[in-house]
Design a protein around this motif. Structure first.
Motif, PDB file in Angstrom:
ATOM      1  N   PHE A  86       1.829 -33.795   9.083  1.00  0.00           N
ATOM      2  CA  PHE A  86       2.174 -33.567   7.681  1.00  0.00           C
ATOM      3  C   PHE A  86       2.061 -32.092   7.294  1.00  0.00           C
ATOM      4  N   GLY A  87       2.398 -31.241   8.243  1.00  0.00           N
ATOM      5  CA  GLY A  87       2.259 -29.807   7.991  1.00  0.00           C
ATOM      6  C   GLY A  87       3.079 -29.327   6.810  1.00  0.00           C
ATOM      7  N   LEU A  88       4.338 -29.767   6.726  1.00  0.00           N
ATOM      8  CA  LEU A  88       5.200 -29.311   5.628  1.00  0.00           C
ATOM      9  C   LEU A  88       4.705 -29.844   4.292  1.00  0.00           C
ATOM     10  N   ALA A  89       4.279 -31.104   4.256  1.00  0.00           N
ATOM     11  CA  ALA A  89       3.772 -31.678   3.009  1.00  0.00           C
ATOM     12  C   ALA A  89       2.508 -30.948   2.558  1.00  0.00           C
ATOM     13  N   LYS A  90       1.637 -30.642   3.504  1.00  0.00           N
ATOM     14  CA  LYS A  90       0.414 -29.920   3.151  1.00  0.00           C
ATOM     15  C   LYS A  90       0.746 -28.533   2.619  1.00  0.00           C
ATOM     16  N   ASP A  91       1.675 -27.863   3.281  1.00  0.00           N
ATOM     17  CA  ASP A  91       2.036 -26.518   2.850  1.00  0.00           C
ATOM     18  C   ASP A  91       2.719 -26.536   1.486  1.00  0.00           C
ATOM     19  N   LEU A  92       3.563 -27.550   1.249  1.00  0.00           N
ATOM     20  CA  LEU A  92       4.237 -27.655  -0.039  1.00  0.00           C
ATOM     21  C   LEU A  92       3.231 -27.940  -1.149  1.00  0.00           C
ATOM     22  N   ALA A  93       2.235 -28.781  -0.874  1.00  0.00           N
ATOM     23  CA  ALA A  93       1.214 -29.058  -1.882  1.00  0.00           C
ATOM     24  C   ALA A  93       0.465 -27.785  -2.237  1.00  0.00           C
ATOM     25  N   SER A  94       0.105 -27.000  -1.218  1.00  0.00           N
ATOM     26  CA  SER A  94      -0.590 -25.736  -1.470  1.00  0.00           C
ATOM     27  C   SER A  94       0.301 -24.763  -2.229  1.00  0.00           C
ATOM     28  N   TYR A  95       1.560 -24.664  -1.804  1.00  0.00           N
ATOM     29  CA  TYR A  95       2.491 -23.750  -2.475  1.00  0.00           C
ATOM     30  C   TYR A  95       2.723 -24.170  -3.929  1.00  0.00           C
ATOM     31  N   ALA A 121       3.184 -11.890  -9.557  1.00  0.00           N
ATOM     32  CA  ALA A 121       1.943 -12.611  -9.914  1.00  0.00           C
ATOM     33  C   ALA A 121       1.276 -13.248  -8.704  1.00  0.00           C
ATOM     34  N   GLY A 122       1.275 -12.528  -7.600  1.00  0.00           N
ATOM     35  CA  GLY A 122       0.580 -13.021  -6.414  1.00  0.00           C
ATOM     36  C   GLY A 122       1.452 -13.687  -5.383  1.00  0.00           C
ATOM     37  N   LEU A 123       2.691 -14.025  -5.709  1.00  0.00           N
ATOM     38  CA  LEU A 123       3.605 -14.602  -4.730  1.00  0.00           C
ATOM     39  C   LEU A 123       4.262 -13.499  -3.912  1.00  0.00           C
ATOM     40  N   ARG A 124       4.704 -13.857  -2.740  1.00  0.00           N
ATOM     41  CA  ARG A 124       5.449 -12.914  -1.916  1.00  0.00           C
ATOM     42  C   ARG A 124       6.934 -13.019  -2.230  1.00  0.00           C
ATOM     43  N   PRO A 125       7.713 -11.979  -1.981  1.00  0.00           N
ATOM     44  CA  PRO A 125       9.144 -12.031  -2.307  1.00  0.00           C
ATOM     45  C   PRO A 125       9.868 -13.215  -1.674  1.00  0.00           C
ATOM     46  N   GLU A 126       9.479 -13.591  -0.450  1.00  0.00           N
ATOM     47  CA  GLU A 126      10.157 -14.703   0.213  1.00  0.00           C
ATOM     48  C   GLU A 126       9.753 -16.059  -0.365  1.00  0.00           C
ATOM     49  N   GLN A 127       8.781 -16.074  -1.276  1.00  0.00           N
ATOM     50  CA  GLN A 127       8.341 -17.331  -1.892  1.00  0.00           C
ATOM     51  C   GLN A 127       9.047 -17.617  -3.217  1.00  0.00           C
ATOM     52  N   VAL A 128       9.985 -16.761  -3.583  1.00  0.00           N
ATOM     53  CA  VAL A 128      10.726 -16.987  -4.817  1.00  0.00           C
ATOM     54  C   VAL A 128      12.220 -16.853  -4.537  1.00  0.00           C
ATOM     55  N   THR A 170      25.871 -19.462  -9.643  1.00  0.00           N
ATOM     56  CA  THR A 170      24.707 -18.630  -9.331  1.00  0.00           C
ATOM     57  C   THR A 170      24.973 -17.799  -8.095  1.00  0.00           C
ATOM     58  N   THR A 171      24.387 -16.638  -8.067  1.00  0.00           N
ATOM     59  CA  THR A 171      24.455 -15.739  -6.920  1.00  0.00           C
ATOM     60  C   THR A 171      23.053 -15.225  -6.646  1.00  0.00           C
ATOM     61  N   GLU A 172      22.643 -15.264  -5.406  1.00  0.00           N
ATOM     62  CA  GLU A 172      21.275 -14.878  -5.066  1.00  0.00           C
ATOM     63  C   GLU A 172      21.112 -13.365  -5.054  1.00  0.00           C
ATOM     64  N   LEU A 173      19.965 -12.911  -5.541  1.00  0.00           N
ATOM     65  CA  LEU A 173      19.527 -11.527  -5.401  1.00  0.00           C
ATOM     66  C   LEU A 173      18.472 -11.483  -4.296  1.00  0.00           C
ATOM     67  N   TYR A 174      18.565 -10.494  -3.432  1.00  0.00           N
ATOM     68  CA  TYR A 174      17.683 -10.418  -2.267  1.00  0.00           C
ATOM     69  C   TYR A 174      16.664  -9.298  -2.450  1.00  0.00           C
ATOM     70  N   PRO A 175      15.443  -9.485  -1.926  1.00  0.00           N
ATOM     71  CA  PRO A 175      14.440  -8.413  -2.041  1.00  0.00           C
ATOM     72  C   PRO A 175      14.862  -7.200  -1.196  1.00  0.00           C
ATOM     73  N   PRO A 185      11.013 -21.137  -7.828  1.00  0.00           N
ATOM     74  CA  PRO A 185      10.225 -21.319  -6.606  1.00  0.00           C
ATOM     75  C   PRO A 185      11.144 -21.476  -5.390  1.00  0.00           C
ATOM     76  N   ARG A 186      10.631 -21.075  -4.229  1.00  0.00           N
ATOM     77  CA  ARG A 186      11.371 -21.260  -2.975  1.00  0.00           C
ATOM     78  C   ARG A 186      10.409 -21.781  -1.914  1.00  0.00           C
ATOM     79  N   HIS A 187      10.789 -22.924  -1.319  1.00  0.00           N
ATOM     80  CA  HIS A 187       9.982 -23.509  -0.245  1.00  0.00           C
ATOM     81  C   HIS A 187      10.872 -24.460   0.536  1.00  0.00           C
TER      82      HIS A 187
END
Length: 864
Positions: free
Chosen positions: A735-744, A784-791, A811-816, A847-849
C-alpha cells in the motif's frame, strides 16, 4: 387459523427432467423466451395460475403429469436442448474476455444496490432504481462482465397495491417464502447456513443468512435477517423495502454495506471466486461498505484510517440517481454515532473518523446530519450521474463539496442509463426483425440500422396486435380491481368495450412522487375529455403507478386520477391500473403507441420506461429531462416545452400553478395537432406512413443508444477498469501509494491554507492580439512548504464575459523554471490564441500526486 410458516412441497423430478431444476433457478429464463415457453408448455393452466413462475410451476405439477412429460421423447429433447443452451450461454466466450485481456480489467466487480428488479417472480424492487440494477446484472451476464450483485432479501417485498371504492391506495404485504423462490441458501462446507454478523448498540448482535439468485452468469447475494438467532426487532429488519425509519433504516443500510462486504468474503471463500477489485455503490444506501473495507485494511494490513481511506476510494465507484435532495438518505449524526461506538464500534475505526465522511460541513449544509450521498461521493474516486443532464444537475447540487471549482470541474461524470432489450422487447417485435433483417442481436445493436427493410404494413400489423394484447390484459386487470372495489359482475358489462385496439394509445406509468406530476394531464379536464372522446381521432390512456405508503400527497394524486377514470362517460378511454410491476410493464410498454413523461424538469434523473417503449416501436412525448433531453432529435417523438425559464436548475422562478397550466396546455396541443393528427393520417391501405417513418427512425437511432449493454460497456471502460487499475496501484508494495497519498493529502491541506500566487505577468501578444499569437505567462508562487513537483500550476483560459467570468475554458500547464528561494518558485508556460472574440485567463495552483484521479479530488485550489 393462519400458518406460522408455509413452503412448497415439490415432487422429485424424474431423471429425464432433472435439468429443469437448474433451468428454473437460473433467472436467465426471465429474458429467454424459449426457456419460458418450455415451462409454459408443461401445463399452460398451472403456468398462468402461478403467474409465470417456473419454481412454483414445478411444485404445482402432479407426479402423474411429470411422469407423462418424462415419457414424451419430444419434450425430453426440448429439455436437453434448453439445458445445453444454458450451459453454452454460461461458458461461451463473451465480450469481456477479449476486453479484459487487452485492458488489464477487473477480475471481479461488486455491485451493491438496495433493490434489484430481475423478474416479477422475485419482487425486490420499488421502481426505476431496482429495474436499472436488474438490467445492469442481466447485461453484465450477456457481456461476461464478472459482476457479483449484493442486496437484501425483503420477505414482504415493497407492497401490493389495491384501490378502495373511492380510489384511495391500499397496501398489503404478502409474505415471500424464499424456499419457494428461485433462490439457494449459501452454505458452509458442512452444509450449515453461512452466517453474517454485525454488532449493534446495547450489546446486540445482528445475524443474517445469505440467499443466492443466479442471474445468468452473475450471482446475486441477498442478505436476510429473518433468522432465529435474532431478537424480534432484528428479525423484522429486512421485512420491507424502504420500510420503517430511523434505527431500522440505518440498520438496514449497515447490513447492506457492512454485511454485504462480509457476504462477499464468504462467497469468495466458499467458491474460490476472486475477491472484487471494484466496489460499485448504486446510490447511497450501501455507503457503509466503505467503512467495512477500511476496517479490513486497518485490522488486516496495518494501515491507519487515512491510509485505508485512500486505498478504498481508489477502487470505489458511486452512482447518484436522484436530483431531488429529499430523495437522499440523511440520518441524525447522533444516531450514527450510537451505531458505531461502544459495543457496536468497528475494530480500528473510531466513530469520530466515520462521522466526517457524511457530514454536511459545507455552505448550505445542515449541522448534525449524516448524508449517505455525501459519504458516497467522498468515498469514491469515480462518481457519475445517470444522464448527461443529471450529471450537470449533480455537479451543481454537490458543488459545495469542491469549493473553488466551477461546476464543470466537479468530479461527477455521466453514464446514461440503458435497458435490457431481451427483457423488455416483445417477442413478436424481435421475431419481425429476425424475419427481415438477417443477422440480428437486439442486445448488441446488430440489425437496428436496417429497420427500414421491414415492410411498414407488417410493423403496423404487429403494433395492432400488441395493442390488442394490452387491451385484453387491461380488461382483466380492471375487472379484478373493480371486484376488489366492490363492483358486482352485473355492473361490469361495460368492460367489454374498455379500450379499443385501433385507437391511439398513450401510456404513463411511474412511481408517484409529486415531481413526476401524475395529474398534469388533469389540469383542464374538459380539454382532456375532448381528446379522449374525439369522434374522428380519439385517444386512450393507460396509467399506472405506486405511491410510497408514507406519501399521503402521492396517494391523493392517485385518488384524483382514479376518480377521473371512474367517470362513466370516459372510463372506456382512460384507466388506472393498480399494482404496477414488471409483469404489467412487459405488456404495457410494447402495447402503447406513445409513452408520456411529464416530470418537473430537471428532477427526472434518467427515466428508462420511454426507452422500453421505443424498443417496441413506440414514440416518446416528454418534457426534455433525463435521457430524452440528450437523445430527442425532433423526429423520434415530441418534446413538451418547459414553461419555467429556470428549468435548467433545481430552483423554479415561476408560480407552480401557472407553470403546470402552461405545460399542460402545451401537452394537449401536441396530442391534438401533432400526435393524433399523424397517427390517424392513413393511406389507401389504412397505414399511417408518416407515423411509421417516425417509428423506423426511432428504432434505428434510439435502439443502439438505449441498450443496457452500451451502458455496462460504458461503466466498464470509463469507471470499472480505471478503478481496478487505481486500486491495484494503491495496494502495490504494501500500500505504498495509498500511504504516500494519505501523507501528501495531510501536507497539502496544511500547505494550501497558506499557499499564495504572489504575482502573475504575461507578454508575447500585441496590443491588438491576433489569432495564432502566443501568450507567455509567468506565475510566482509561495509554496508553503510544498515542492514545485507537488503542485500543478495552470493557466485557465477561455471566453470572458462582461463581468470577467470565464466560460468554455481550457487549461494549459505552467512548468517550474526557477527556484526563487525561501520556498518560492517561478512557473512559466504559453498558450496559443486559438479563437476569436473576448479572451480571458487566470492562473491557479492545484495539488499533484500520482494517486489522484482528477484535479478537484482533494477540493484544494488557490486561484490568482
Amino acid at each position: 387459523m393462519k400458518a406460522i410458516r408455509r413452503f412448497n412441497v415439490r415432487t422429485a423430478l424424474p431423471e429425464q427432467l432433472a435439468p429443469l431444476s437448474d433451468l428454473a433457478t437460473n433467472l436467465r429464463w426471465s429474458w429467454h423466451r424459449r426457456t419460458r415457453d418450455l415451462f409454459r408448455d408443461m401445463d399452460p393452466v398451472v403456468w398462468d395460475r402461478v403467474h409465470g413462475d417456473p419454481v412454483a410451476l414445478l411444485a404445482g405439477l402432479t407426479p402423474q403429469r411429470l411422469a407423462a412429460l418424462a415419457a414424451d421423447a419430444e419434450f425430453v429433447g426440448r429439455v436437453r436442448a434448453a439445458a445445453d443452451g444454458l450451459s453454452t450461454y454460461l461458458t461461451a466466450p463473451a465480450w469481456y474476455d477479449e476486453f479484459g485481456q487487452q485492458n488489464d480489467a477487473a477480475a471481479s466487480i461488486a455491485y451493491f444496490s438496495a433493490e434489484f428488479g430481475i423478474t416479477h417472480v422475485l419482487p425486490q424492487y420499488s421502481g426505476g432504481l431496482g429495474i436499472l440494477a436488474g438490467d445492469h446484472l442481466k447485461s453484465a451476464s450477456d457481456l461476461g462482465v464478472p459482476i457479483v450483485g449484493v442486496g437484501l432479501f425483503y420477505k414482504e417485498g415493497y407492497f401490493n397495491q389495491q384501490l378502495s371504492a373511492d380510489g384511495w391506495q391500499l397496501e398489503s404485504y404478502p409474505l415471500l417464502d424464499p424456499d419457494g423462490l428461485p433462490l439457494t441458501l449459501l452454505r458452509e462446507a458442512d452444509d450449515t447456513p453461512v452466517e453474517i454478523t454485525l454488532a449493534l448498540p446495547e450489546d446486540r448482535t445482528l445475524h443474517a443468512r445469505v440467499w443466492r439468485a443466479q442471474v445468468g452468469r452473475v450471482p446475486l447475494l441477498l442478505l436476510d435477517s429473518d433468522v432465529e438467532a435474532n431478537d424480534p426487532s432484528a428479525r423484522e429488519l429486512t421485512s420491507r423495502l424502504y420500510g420503517g425509519g430511523g434505527d431500522q433504516r440505518l440498520q438496514q443500510e449497515m447490513l447492506l454495506g457492512i454485511g454485504g462486504v462480509r457476504a462477499l468474503r464468504a462467497w469468495s471463500r466458499l467458491t474460490q471466486a476472486p475477491h472484487p477489485e471494484v466496489y460499485h455503490c448504486n446510490e447511497g444506501h450501501a455507503g457503509f461498505l466503505s467503512v467495512e473495507r477500511i476496517r479490513e485494511m486497518v485490522t488486516g494490513a496495518g494501515l491507519d484510517f487515512e491510509q485505508a481511506r485512500r486505498a478504498v476510494r481508489a477502487s470505489n465507484v458511486f452512482t447518484t440517481h436522484t436530483p431531488v435532495p429529499a430523495g437522499i438518505d440523511r440520518f441524525d449524526a447522533e444516531l450514527v454515532r450510537t451505531h458505531f461506538s461502544g459495543s457496536a464500534q468497528l475494530a480500528g475505526v473510531p466513530v469520530e473518523q466515520i462521522l466526517p465522511l457524511g457530514a454536511e460541513d459545507y455552505e448550505g449544509g445542515q449541522d448534525g446530519i449524516f448524508n449517505m450521498a455525501v459519504m458516497g461521493l467522498r468515498m469514491a474516486q469515480r462518481s457519475n450521474g445517470v444522464s448527461q443532464l443529471h450529471g450537470a444537475v449533480s455537479r451543481s447540487m454537490f458543488e459545495q463539496l469542491w469549493p473553488g471549482f466551477d461546476d464543470s470541474e466537479v468530479p461527477i461524470t455521466s453514464i446514461t442509463n440503458g435497458v435490457h432489450a431481451p427483457t423488455w422487447m416483445d417477442p413478436r417485435v424481435i421475431e419481425l426483425g429476425r424475419k427481415y433483417l438477417g443477422e440480428t442481436d437486439v442486445r448488441e445493436a446488430i440489425g437496428w440500422d436496417r429497420v427500414a427493410r421491414v415492410p411498414r404494413t407488417e410493423i403496423w400489423a404487429v403494433k395492432r396486435e400488441l395493442r390488442r394484447q394490452l387491451v385484453l390484459d387491461v380488461r382483466d386487470r380492471v375487472r379484478d380491481s373493480a371486484r376488489f372495489r366492490g363492483a358486482s359482475d352485473a355492473e361490469l358489462g361495460w368492460l367489454d368495450n374498455l379500450l379499443d385496439p385501433d385507437v391511439l394509445t398513450i401510456g404513463f406509468a411511474r412511481r408517484v412522487p409529486t415531481y413526476k406530476r401524475l395529474t398534469l394531464m388533469l389540469r383542464d379536464p374538459e380539454r382532456l375529455a375532448k381528446l379522449l372522446l374525439d369522434p374522428e381521432r380519439p385517444v386512450q390512456l393507460v396509467i399506472a403507478g405506486k405511491s410510497h405508503p408514507a406519501d399521503e400527497t402521492g396517494k391523493k394524486l392517485i385518488q384524483d386520477m382514479v376518480q377521473f377514470t371512474d367517470d362513466p362517460k370516459l372510463r372506456h378511454r382512460i384507466v388506472f391500473l393498480p399494482n404496477y410491476d414488471m409483469q404489467m410493464a412487459q405488456s404495457l410498454m410494447p402495447g402503447v403507441d406513445v409513452w408520456l413523461n411529464n416530470p418537473l424538469r430537471p428532477y427526472e434523473a434518467s427515466g428508462t420506461s420511454g426507452m422500453k417503449a421505443a424498443l417496441n416501436g413506440g414514440l416518446n412525448l416528454s418534457i426534455l429531462d433525463g435521457w430524452w433531453d440528450e437523445w430527442f432529435d425532433g423526429s423520434n417523438g415530441w418534446a413538451i416545452p418547459s414553461a419555467d425559464p429556470a428549468h435548467d436548475t433545481a430552483s423554479s422562478t415561476m408560480d407552480p400553478e401557472r407553470r403546470d397550466d402552461l405545460e399542460a396546455a402545451a401537452l394537449y396541443d401536441l396530442i391534438e395537432t401533432q400526435v393524433a393528427a399523424r397517427f390517424y393520417d392513413l393511406d389507401g391501405q389504412g397505414v399511417p406512413q408518416r407515423w411509421l417513418e417516425m417509428v423506423e427512425h426511432t428504432m434505428a437511432v434510439l435502439g443502439p443508444k438505449v441498450l443496457a449493454t452500451r451502458m455496462v460497456r460504458d461503466y466498464t471502460t470509463k469507471l470499472y477498469t480505471p478503478a481496478a487499475i487505481a486500486g491495484r496501484a494503491a495496494a502495490r508494495d504494501d500500500f505504498g501509494l495509498a500511504k504516500d497519498l494519505a501523507s501528501y493529502s495531510a501536507q497539502a491541506r496544511e500547505a494550501f491554507a497558506h499557499l499564495r500566487i504572489e504575482h502573475v505577468e504575461a507578454d508575447g501578444v500585441t496590443d491588438a492580439p491576433l489569432l495564432g499569437e502566443r501568450l507567455t505567462v509567468r506565475a510566482y508562487v509561495a509554496l508553503a512548504g510544498l515542492r514545485p513537483e507537488q503542485v500543478l500550476v495552470q493557466i485557465v483560459h477561455g471566453r470572458a464575459s462582461d463581468t470577467d467570468e470565464l466560460h468554455d475554458t481550457d487549461t494549459t500547464e505552467l512548468y517550474p523554471v526557477e527556484d526563487l528561494g525561501d520556498g518560492r518558485a517561478r512557473f512559466e508556460g504559453a498558450v496559443t490564441l486559438g479563437r476569436t472574440g473576448a479572451f480571458g485567463y487566470s492562473v491557479r495552483v492545484l495539488p499533484r500526486h500520482p494517486g489522484l484521479a482528477n484535479v478537484a479530488e482533494l477540493g484544494l485550489v488557490v486561484n490568482a
